[in-house]
Design a protein around this motif. Structure first.
Motif, mmCIF file in Angstrom:
data_model
loop_
_atom_site.group_PDB
_atom_site.id
_atom_site.type_symbol
_atom_site.label_atom_id
_atom_site.label_comp_id
_atom_site.label_asym_id
_atom_site.label_seq_id
_atom_site.Cartn_x
_atom_site.Cartn_y
_atom_site.Cartn_z
ATOM 1 N N ASP A 35 -4.136 -4.276 -3.140
ATOM 2 C CA ASP A 35 -4.369 -3.119 -4.007
ATOM 3 C C ASP A 35 -5.160 -2.047 -3.272
ATOM 4 N N TYR A 36 -6.175 -2.465 -2.514
ATOM 5 C CA TYR A 36 -7.041 -1.515 -1.814
ATOM 6 C C TYR A 36 -6.296 -0.813 -0.675
ATOM 7 N N ARG A 37 -5.480 -1.573 0.076
ATOM 8 C CA ARG A 37 -4.815 -1.015 1.248
ATOM 9 C C ARG A 37 -3.559 -0.231 0.903
ATOM 10 N N LEU A 38 -2.834 -0.632 -0.160
ATOM 11 C CA LEU A 38 -1.541 -0.031 -0.437
ATOM 12 C C LEU A 38 -1.524 0.848 -1.682
ATOM 13 N N ILE A 39 -2.053 0.319 -2.796
ATOM 14 C CA ILE A 39 -1.922 1.033 -4.064
ATOM 15 C C ILE A 39 -3.022 2.074 -4.251
ATOM 16 N N PHE A 40 -4.271 1.719 -3.871
ATOM 17 C CA PHE A 40 -5.383 2.646 -4.090
ATOM 18 C C PHE A 40 -5.180 3.999 -3.412
ATOM 19 N N PRO A 41 -4.696 4.055 -2.161
ATOM 20 C CA PRO A 41 -4.481 5.388 -1.546
ATOM 21 C C PRO A 41 -3.543 6.272 -2.358
ATOM 22 N N PHE A 42 -2.480 5.682 -2.942
ATOM 23 C CA PHE A 42 -1.569 6.471 -3.773
ATOM 24 C C PHE A 42 -2.282 6.954 -5.037
ATOM 25 N N MET A 43 -3.056 6.056 -5.665
ATOM 26 C CA MET A 43 -3.769 6.437 -6.883
ATOM 27 C C MET A 43 -4.805 7.515 -6.590
ATOM 28 N N PHE A 44 -5.439 7.435 -5.429
ATOM 29 C CA PHE A 44 -6.437 8.442 -5.078
ATOM 30 C C PHE A 44 -5.811 9.825 -5.000
ATOM 31 N N VAL A 45 -4.615 9.910 -4.423
ATOM 32 C CA VAL A 45 -3.910 11.194 -4.351
ATOM 33 C C VAL A 45 -3.654 11.729 -5.748
ATOM 34 N N ALA A 46 -3.260 10.852 -6.668
ATOM 35 C CA ALA A 46 -2.990 11.275 -8.043
ATOM 36 C C ALA A 46 -4.249 11.747 -8.749
ATOM 37 N N LEU A 47 -5.417 11.244 -8.333
ATOM 38 C CA LEU A 47 -6.674 11.594 -8.992
ATOM 39 C C LEU A 47 -7.296 12.887 -8.473
ATOM 40 N N ILE A 48 -6.809 13.387 -7.345
ATOM 41 C CA ILE A 48 -7.447 14.560 -6.731
ATOM 42 C C ILE A 48 -7.547 15.750 -7.692
ATOM 43 N N PRO A 49 -6.460 16.152 -8.384
ATOM 44 C CA PRO A 49 -6.591 17.319 -9.280
ATOM 45 C C PRO A 49 -7.652 17.114 -10.368
ATOM 46 N N TYR A 50 -7.650 15.933 -10.977
ATOM 47 C CA TYR A 50 -8.621 15.684 -12.054
ATOM 48 C C TYR A 50 -10.041 15.603 -11.501
ATOM 49 N N ASN A 51 -10.194 15.001 -10.330
ATOM 50 C CA ASN A 51 -11.517 14.897 -9.716
ATOM 51 C C ASN A 51 -12.090 16.283 -9.443
ATOM 52 N N LEU A 52 -11.281 17.178 -8.890
ATOM 53 C CA LEU A 52 -11.740 18.544 -8.612
ATOM 54 C C LEU A 52 -12.073 19.281 -9.904
ATOM 55 N N ALA A 53 -11.200 19.141 -10.917
ATOM 56 C CA ALA A 53 -11.446 19.813 -12.196
ATOM 57 C C ALA A 53 -12.712 19.284 -12.848
#
Length: 574
Positions: free
Chosen positions: A236-254
């Motif tokens: 999960d940390y090596r494969l899935i988390f990087p994809f989820m992090f990309v999805a969270l960028i807009p909300y994190n910035l907002a």
């Protein structure tokens, strides 16, 4: 006056000392032993985050987790979360109840581990920084208005877009993981079948076969029943988390820009200077005493990444976790988690928060923050001092036990930590005088706050047993004179150990004042706080425990029964 919900999360480091020359179990095994031991002391129920964090709730409405890094599963911490409270005194009581419960569970857990072949002693350390400089510890949560007007609309719009993006990313990452690992597991099963036919004679002649069979036994025969947990966490940390992090960028910035704007602006100077009251003190690398364990690790005002190295004054990690939870729930066609994402009132999370042992310091830490938050939302702190560089100012203040250093404020001039705290104290006095409805506990906060600031200015030594950094420095100067840096660090850490640490010596000698007594704490171990979500959650935990029902508990609801006969109880109706 309507009370706001507040709570605290505390991470405890785990110490295990084996008897004689015995080995040491992983921290995950120690956590499971403590989890089972807690279940012998009070009623418990599994949480909705049962895997991989092994969350469970206790009958007073609080919860425990196994907090770990995916690439270091066996090196995790125990995280305890208090039930939702309605004031600093109540929060102090339930924080101490959490610690009392863990202390009572330790001997039972030691006995269980000894039966499993791991004789030794367990220690739980309530601090924020270990000997290697890793930072963890406490986080405070305060219910507050996240935004209003256009800001609230924009934040919700970005959240909705992030949920759509997150759903797409989650589907892609799951398919990617399945395609990548399905052949591996098929091959592993075939190899395991071949391995099972080998005889011992052939094994004796082939070292590589022994290694293969040992690996297959670990994964297939489940010699270690939790090996797959560790493996999937790493995947999960090596494969899935990087994809989820990309999805969270807009909300994190907002969220960094739009969430809690007035509160963050008004409280910034208060939180940076609060370390002179609530700091736990530490000896970081280099040996120079610092006022705050968390303060030396802070790198930004708001958090950029949901990673351990991204320490900040204001923490938005819980907001990101709420969005991820809502995203995963939507994949299962469940919508109840959306409330926490789109609600007007959400958790204002403070990352700059030390783990206190002194009851006075812990009471002041949350009591002053709660009062300042109320003033900020009432518009009474719009002219509060703004720091030119908050992170640089924090570093200056935590490295100055003399309390003389000044930090630059916008508009010119310099203020010391005492100057900043006095500003907020005077505004609090004025606020209480002008307010038509005052919580009486606020007056007690202001009284103790004033006494502590006066003592810090006059002679900090008067606050041994009341302020942690003063107490720890006193111990280091008296008991650690002439010792090496490593020995001093041991004293630093031993100050925080539950039940047997150096702070307990101060309390037993009557040097550290007690604000919540033993009998109150014992009741709070099993009884919930004031009416609200925690009380209803506690009632459900007791009922399912008595009746032996299947249940999964979360902070907002409980799901009782099996898949086809499941009922849901909401805790959000207060």
């Amino acid at each position: 006056m309507k009370f706001r919900r507040i709570g605290q999360e505390t991470e405890y480091a785990i110490r295990f000392t084996p008897l004689e020359d015995g080995g040491r179990p992983g921290n995950a095994a120690i956590y499971r032993a403590l989890r089972d031991a807690v279940g012998e002391v009070v009623h418990t129920a599994p949480g909705s985050r049962a895997e991989p964090n092994q969350q469970f709730f206790t009958e007073n409405g609080g919860a425990f987790y196994y907090e770990f890094l995916p690439h270091a599963y066996q090196g995790g911490l125990i995280e305890g979360a208090t039930p939702e409270c309605h004031g600093p005194g109540e929060l102090l009581l339930y924080q101490r109840a959490q610690e009392s419960l863990l202390i009572r569970a330790i001997p039972l857990a030691e006995s269980s581990l000894a039966d499993d072949g791991w004789p030794g002693s367990i220690g739980l350390i309530k601090n924020c920084r270990d000997a290697e400089g890793h930072t963890y510890g406490a986080q405070e949560n305060y219910e507050a208005e996240v935004a209003s007007g256009v800001g609230l609309f924009a934040l919700r719009a970005v959240a909705a877009l992030s949920l759509v993006l997150g759903a797409a990313v989650t589907l892609f990452s799951l398919v990617f993981a399945i395609v990548l690992f399905l052949p591996f597991f098929v091959l592993m099963g075939l190899v395991a079948g071949v391995v099972s036919e080998w005889d011992e004679a052939s094994l004796a002649r082939s070292s590589w076969r022994r290694r293969v069979r040992a690996g297959m036994k670990r994964w297939i025969d489940q010699d270690d029943p939790h090996a797959l947990d560790e493996f999937f966490c790493l995947v999960d940390y090596r494969l899935i988390f990087p994809f989820m992090f990309v999805a969270l960028i807009p909300y994190n910035l907002a969220f960094r820009v739009l969430a809690f704007p007035r509160q963050r602006r008004s409280m910034e100077g208060f939180l940076v200077s609060r370390v002179i009251v609530s700091g736990a003190g530490c000896l970081p690398e280099g040996g120079t005493f610092a006022l705050s364990e968390k303060g030396v690790a802070v790198r930004s005002v708001s958090r950029w990444l949901p990673t351990p190295s991204s320490r900040s004054i204001f923490d938005n990690s819980n907001a990101l976790k709420s969005l991820m939870t809502a995203n995963l729930n939507l994949m299962l066609l469940r919508t109840e988690a959306l409330r926490s994402v789109f609600s007007r009132r959400q958790r204002l999370q403070l990352g700059l928060s030390d783990s206190n042992r002194c009851q006075v310091a812990e009471f002041l830490k949350t009591g002053t923050a709660l009062l300042v938050l109320e003033m900020a939302e009432a518009g009474k702190l719009d002219d509060a001092p703004r720091l030119l560089d908050p992170v640089k100012a924090l570093r200056t203040l935590v490295s100055d036990p003399a309390l003389k250093a000044g930090v630059e404020v916008k508009g010119g001039g310099r203020m010391s930590g005492l100057d900043l705290q006095r500003f907020y104290l005077e505004r609090a006095r004025r606020y209480l005088e002008e307010s038509s409805s005052v919580v009486e506990e606020h007056r007690e906060v202001v009284r103790i706050w004033s006494e502590v600031l006066e003592a810090l200015e006059r002679d900090p030594g008067e606050l041994v047993g009341r302020v942690d950094w003063v107490s720890k420095r006193y111990l280091l100067e008296t008991s650690g004179r002439g010792l090496s840096q490593d020995s001093l660090k041991k004293i630093d850490i031993a100050y925080h150990e539950l039940g047997s640490g150096y702070f307990e010596l101060l309390e037993r000698e009557g040097i550290a004042p007690i604000m919540v007594g033993f009998e109150e704490i014992e009741r709070a171990v099993s009884e919930p706080p004031s009416p609200g979500s925690a009380r209803l959650r506690s009632q459900v935990i007791r009922e399912v425990s008595f009746e032996g029902q299947r249940a999964k508990i979360s902070w907002s609801s409980a799901e009782i029964g099996g898949f086809f006969r499941r009922r849901r109880i909401s805790f959000d109706g207060e």
